[in-house]
Design a protein around this motif. Structure first.
Motif, short mmCIF file in Angstrom:
data_model
loop_
_atom_site.label_atom_id
_atom_site.label_comp_id
_atom_site.label_asym_id
_atom_site.label_seq_id
_atom_site.Cartn_x
_atom_site.Cartn_y
_atom_site.Cartn_z
N ASP A 49 -0.96 -8.45 6.08
CA ASP A 49 -0.49 -8.63 4.71
C ASP A 49 -0.14 -7.26 4.16
O ASP A 49 -0.71 -6.24 4.56
N HIS A 50 0.79 -7.26 3.26
CA HIS A 50 1.19 -6.01 2.63
C HIS A 50 1.68 -6.29 1.22
O HIS A 50 2.04 -7.41 0.89
N THR A 65 5.71 -0.09 1.19
CA THR A 65 4.74 -1.14 1.49
C THR A 65 3.38 -0.52 1.74
O THR A 65 3.27 0.57 2.28
N ARG A 66 2.37 -1.25 1.33
CA ARG A 66 0.99 -0.84 1.57
C ARG A 66 0.26 -2.01 2.21
O ARG A 66 0.39 -3.15 1.76
N PRO A 67 -0.52 -1.72 3.23
CA PRO A 67 -1.29 -2.80 3.86
C PRO A 67 -2.37 -3.29 2.90
O PRO A 67 -2.95 -2.51 2.14
N THR A 68 -2.61 -4.59 2.92
CA THR A 68 -3.66 -5.20 2.11
C THR A 68 -4.44 -6.17 2.99
O THR A 68 -3.97 -6.56 4.06
N ASP A 69 -5.58 -6.58 2.51
CA ASP A 69 -6.39 -7.52 3.29
C ASP A 69 -6.00 -8.97 3.04
O ASP A 69 -6.47 -9.87 3.72
N LEU A 80 -1.95 -2.30 -8.51
CA LEU A 80 -1.76 -1.29 -7.46
C LEU A 80 -0.64 -0.32 -7.85
O LEU A 80 -0.75 0.89 -7.67
N LEU A 81 0.45 -0.85 -8.40
CA LEU A 81 1.56 -0.01 -8.86
C LEU A 81 1.10 0.95 -9.95
O LEU A 81 1.46 2.13 -9.95
#
Length: 182
Positions: A49-50, A65-69, A80-81
Protein backbone atom coordinates in the motif's frame (compact mmCIF):
# COMPACT_ATOMS: atom_id res chain seq x y z
CA UNK A 1 60.93 10.92 -53.48
CA UNK A 2 59.74 11.16 -49.98
CA UNK A 3 57.07 13.72 -48.95
CA UNK A 4 57.17 15.43 -45.63
CA UNK A 5 54.10 16.48 -43.71
CA UNK A 6 53.77 20.17 -43.11
CA UNK A 7 54.79 21.10 -39.55
CA UNK A 8 51.27 22.19 -38.36
CA UNK A 9 49.76 18.90 -39.56
CA UNK A 10 52.53 16.93 -37.89
CA UNK A 11 51.90 18.79 -34.62
CA UNK A 12 48.24 17.73 -34.74
CA UNK A 13 49.01 14.18 -35.75
CA UNK A 14 51.38 13.45 -32.85
CA UNK A 15 48.75 13.98 -30.04
CA UNK A 16 46.18 11.93 -31.98
CA UNK A 17 48.64 9.06 -32.35
CA UNK A 18 49.50 9.25 -28.65
CA UNK A 19 45.81 9.08 -27.67
CA UNK A 20 45.24 6.09 -29.93
CA UNK A 21 48.29 4.37 -28.48
CA UNK A 22 47.22 4.95 -24.85
CA UNK A 23 43.55 4.00 -25.22
CA UNK A 24 40.53 6.08 -24.34
CA UNK A 25 41.99 7.47 -21.14
CA UNK A 26 39.83 5.43 -18.76
CA UNK A 27 41.94 3.75 -16.16
CA UNK A 28 40.91 0.60 -14.36
CA UNK A 29 39.16 1.16 -11.05
CA UNK A 30 37.67 -0.94 -8.30
CA UNK A 31 33.90 -1.08 -7.76
CA UNK A 32 32.44 2.08 -6.24
CA UNK A 33 29.54 2.31 -3.79
CA UNK A 34 26.53 3.87 -5.49
CA UNK A 35 23.92 3.99 -2.74
CA UNK A 36 21.15 1.73 -1.53
CA UNK A 37 20.17 -1.36 -3.48
CA UNK A 38 17.35 -1.11 -5.99
CA UNK A 39 13.89 -1.21 -4.50
CA UNK A 40 10.30 -0.95 -5.57
CA UNK A 41 9.58 -4.41 -6.89
CA UNK A 42 7.19 -6.38 -4.76
CA UNK A 43 7.82 -9.93 -3.76
CA UNK A 44 5.25 -12.30 -5.25
CA UNK A 45 2.29 -12.79 -2.95
CA UNK A 46 2.74 -9.53 -1.05
CA UNK A 47 0.68 -6.39 -1.26
CA UNK A 48 2.12 -2.93 -1.01
CA UNK A 49 0.00 0.00 0.00
CA UNK A 50 1.13 3.51 -0.61
CA UNK A 51 -0.08 7.06 -0.31
CA UNK A 52 0.29 9.44 -3.21
CA UNK A 53 1.07 12.91 -1.94
CA UNK A 54 1.53 16.05 -3.97
CA UNK A 55 4.28 18.57 -3.27
CA UNK A 56 5.66 21.52 -5.20
CA UNK A 57 8.93 21.04 -7.07
CA UNK A 58 11.08 23.29 -9.23
CA UNK A 59 8.82 22.59 -12.23
CA UNK A 60 5.40 22.61 -10.58
CA UNK A 61 3.27 20.10 -8.72
CA UNK A 62 4.91 16.68 -8.31
CA UNK A 63 3.49 13.42 -7.02
CA UNK A 64 5.45 11.32 -4.58
CA UNK A 65 4.54 8.00 -3.05
CA UNK A 66 5.12 6.80 0.47
CA UNK A 67 4.72 3.23 1.65
CA UNK A 68 1.96 2.67 4.20
CA UNK A 69 0.72 -0.33 6.11
CA UNK A 70 -2.80 0.06 4.71
CA UNK A 71 -4.73 2.13 2.17
CA UNK A 72 -5.24 5.66 3.48
CA UNK A 73 -8.48 7.58 3.30
CA UNK A 74 -8.51 11.29 2.51
CA UNK A 75 -8.10 12.41 6.14
CA UNK A 76 -5.05 10.18 6.72
CA UNK A 77 -3.48 11.15 3.37
CA UNK A 78 -4.00 14.86 4.06
CA UNK A 79 -2.59 14.48 7.58
CA UNK A 80 0.53 12.93 6.01
CA UNK A 81 0.70 15.81 3.50
CA UNK A 82 0.42 18.38 6.30
CA UNK A 83 3.51 16.86 7.96
CA UNK A 84 5.46 18.13 4.94
CA UNK A 85 8.05 16.48 2.75
CA UNK A 86 10.52 13.95 4.14
CA UNK A 87 14.26 14.62 4.08
CA UNK A 88 14.57 12.56 0.89
CA UNK A 89 11.73 14.51 -0.75
CA UNK A 90 13.34 17.81 0.28
CA UNK A 91 16.62 16.64 -1.27
CA UNK A 92 14.68 16.22 -4.53
CA UNK A 93 13.61 19.87 -4.27
CA UNK A 94 10.05 19.23 -3.05
CA UNK A 95 8.36 21.68 -0.70
CA UNK A 96 4.86 22.29 0.58
CA UNK A 97 2.93 25.48 -0.10
CA UNK A 98 0.23 24.48 2.42
CA UNK A 99 0.68 26.94 5.29
CA UNK A 100 0.19 26.17 8.96
CA UNK A 101 -3.47 26.79 9.80
CA UNK A 102 -5.18 27.85 12.98
CA UNK A 103 -7.57 24.97 13.35
CA UNK A 104 -7.81 21.45 12.02
CA UNK A 105 -8.33 20.63 8.36
CA UNK A 106 -10.74 17.70 8.10
CA UNK A 107 -11.86 15.52 5.22
CA UNK A 108 -14.71 13.10 4.62
CA UNK A 109 -15.46 10.99 1.57
CA UNK A 110 -18.26 9.30 -0.31
CA UNK A 111 -17.97 7.15 -3.45
CA UNK A 112 -16.88 9.96 -5.77
CA UNK A 113 -16.60 13.07 -3.59
CA UNK A 114 -14.19 14.30 -0.94
CA UNK A 115 -15.29 17.16 1.30
CA UNK A 116 -12.38 19.14 2.76
CA UNK A 117 -13.23 21.48 5.61
CA UNK A 118 -10.67 24.28 5.83
CA UNK A 119 -10.23 26.40 8.97
CA UNK A 120 -9.46 29.37 6.65
CA UNK A 121 -10.88 31.03 3.53
CA UNK A 122 -9.63 29.34 0.38
CA UNK A 123 -8.45 32.69 -1.02
CA UNK A 124 -5.81 32.74 1.74
CA UNK A 125 -4.12 29.72 0.12
CA UNK A 126 -1.71 29.74 -2.80
CA UNK A 127 -2.99 27.98 -5.94
CA UNK A 128 -0.26 25.37 -5.44
CA UNK A 129 -1.54 24.67 -1.91
CA UNK A 130 -5.07 24.10 -3.19
CA UNK A 131 -3.67 21.77 -5.85
CA UNK A 132 -1.64 19.86 -3.27
CA UNK A 133 -4.71 19.33 -1.08
CA UNK A 134 -7.08 18.45 -3.93
CA UNK A 135 -4.79 16.03 -5.74
CA UNK A 136 -3.68 14.28 -2.54
CA UNK A 137 -7.34 13.83 -1.54
CA UNK A 138 -8.36 12.64 -5.03
CA UNK A 139 -5.60 10.00 -5.03
CA UNK A 140 -6.43 8.69 -1.56
CA UNK A 141 -8.37 5.50 -1.05
CA UNK A 142 -11.76 7.01 -1.83
CA UNK A 143 -14.38 4.28 -1.83
CA UNK A 144 -15.79 3.36 -5.20
CA UNK A 145 -14.30 2.59 -8.57
CA UNK A 146 -13.93 6.16 -9.81
CA UNK A 147 -10.50 7.18 -11.14
CA UNK A 148 -8.89 10.10 -9.28
CA UNK A 149 -9.67 12.42 -12.21
CA UNK A 150 -13.41 11.82 -11.69
CA UNK A 151 -13.45 12.56 -7.95
CA UNK A 152 -15.04 15.87 -6.97
CA UNK A 153 -13.13 17.73 -4.27
CA UNK A 154 -15.33 20.19 -2.40
CA UNK A 155 -13.58 22.82 -0.29
CA UNK A 156 -15.67 24.18 2.59
CA UNK A 157 -14.31 27.42 4.00
CA UNK A 158 -14.20 28.25 7.70
CA UNK A 159 -14.97 24.63 8.62
CA UNK A 160 -18.20 24.60 6.64
CA UNK A 161 -19.66 27.92 7.79
CA UNK A 162 -19.65 29.32 4.25
CA UNK A 163 -22.80 28.55 2.23
CA UNK A 164 -21.34 27.06 -0.95
CA UNK A 165 -18.29 24.83 -1.28
CA UNK A 166 -15.69 25.31 -4.02
CA UNK A 167 -15.72 22.17 -6.18
CA UNK A 168 -12.63 21.18 -8.17
CA UNK A 169 -11.10 18.14 -9.87
CA UNK A 170 -7.49 17.09 -10.19
CA UNK A 171 -6.50 16.12 -13.74
CA UNK A 172 -3.98 13.44 -14.73
CA UNK A 173 -1.14 16.01 -14.77
CA UNK A 174 -1.81 17.22 -11.22
CA UNK A 175 -3.57 20.42 -12.24
CA UNK A 176 -6.74 21.51 -10.46
CA UNK A 177 -9.70 22.81 -12.41
CA UNK A 178 -12.94 24.28 -11.06
CA UNK A 179 -15.99 22.13 -11.51
CA UNK A 180 -18.54 24.51 -13.03
CA UNK A 181 -21.29 22.04 -13.99
CA UNK A 182 -22.29 21.10 -10.43
Amino acid sequence: MRTRLPLPLACLLVPVLLMVATGCGISTTAPEKAGAPASGIQRPGTTADHARLYFVGPYGLRATTRPTDRPLGPQQALDLLLEGPTDAERERGLISEVPPMNGRLTATATADTVDIYLPVNIKELQVAAVSQLACTAAHSDVSGDEPPTAVDIRFHENLGHSPTPWTVRCDADGNVHPRTDT
